[in-house]
Design an enzyme around this catalytic site. Structure first.
Site, PDB file in Angstrom:
ATOM      1  N   HIS A 147       0.852  -1.213   0.000  1.00 20.33           N
ATOM      2  CA  HIS A 147       0.000   0.000   0.000  1.00 20.33           C
ATOM      3  C   HIS A 147       0.874   1.244   0.000  1.00 20.33           C
ATOM      4  CE1 HIS A 147      -3.275   2.734   1.356  1.00 20.33           C
ATOM      5  NE2 HIS A 147      -4.055   1.816   0.847  1.00 20.33           N
ATOM      6  N   PHE A 148       1.465   1.658  -0.918  1.00 19.37           N
ATOM      7  CA  PHE A 148       1.673   1.128  -2.259  1.00 19.37           C
ATOM      8  C   PHE A 148       3.171   1.042  -2.461  1.00 19.37           C
ATOM      9  CE2 PHE A 148      -2.312   3.476  -2.161  1.00 19.37           C
ATOM     10  CZ  PHE A 148      -3.204   2.529  -2.625  1.00 19.37           C
TER      11      PHE A 148
END
Length: 145
Positions: free
Chosen positions: A49-50
């Protein structure tokens, strides 16, 4: 009253990687609490994420607010050793700023209402003086079975 990580772990059951409060900076029993979470790139949520641009998930910001509120409940009651705090509802959660590794989340939770074993809170997260997240939520305190 400053509460360090050792005492925090005595007050709530959360542990790595899900302990999201590093220190309590200020507490006014039965009213409000302020604490911090230092966000680091080594946290497991950032692997997905991410990967190219790590961003703190909003749901984890709400969880940090709830954990800080649970610390306030524990200190206000004197102890929660024989009790459990459960999140019942999240209302009006809003995310206004990206939080990323290197940021310090300043979390503030206030008791809005307390009736019997149900507690209602308002909470905010700020980073560098900017509002990052806000939410209202309800928690229930139950005896451990």
């Amino acid at each position: 009253m400053i509460i360090d990580i050792t005492e925090i772990m005595d007050l709530i059951p959360h542990r790595y990687p899900f302990l999201l409060v590093d220190r309590v900076l200020e507490i006014d029993l039965n009213k409000s609490i302020k604490g911090i979470k230092n966000v680091t790139v080594n946290e497991p949520q950032f692997t997905g994420h991410f990967p190219a641009r790590p961003v703190m998930p909003g749901v984890l910001m709400v969880e940090a607010m709830a954990q800080l509120a649970a610390i306030l409940v524990a200190k206000s009651l004197g102890s929660t050793k024989n009790k459990e705090v459960f999140l019942m509802a999240i209302e009006n959660a809003k995310f206004r700023r990206i939080v990323q590794p290197g940021d310090t989340m300043y979390i503030h939770a206030t008791i809005d209402q307390q009736r019997a074993n149900v507690w209602k809170f308002s909470s905010t997260v700020t980073v560098e003086g900017e509002m990052a997240a806000e939410s209202k939520f309800t928690a229930m305190i139950k005896d451990k079975s």
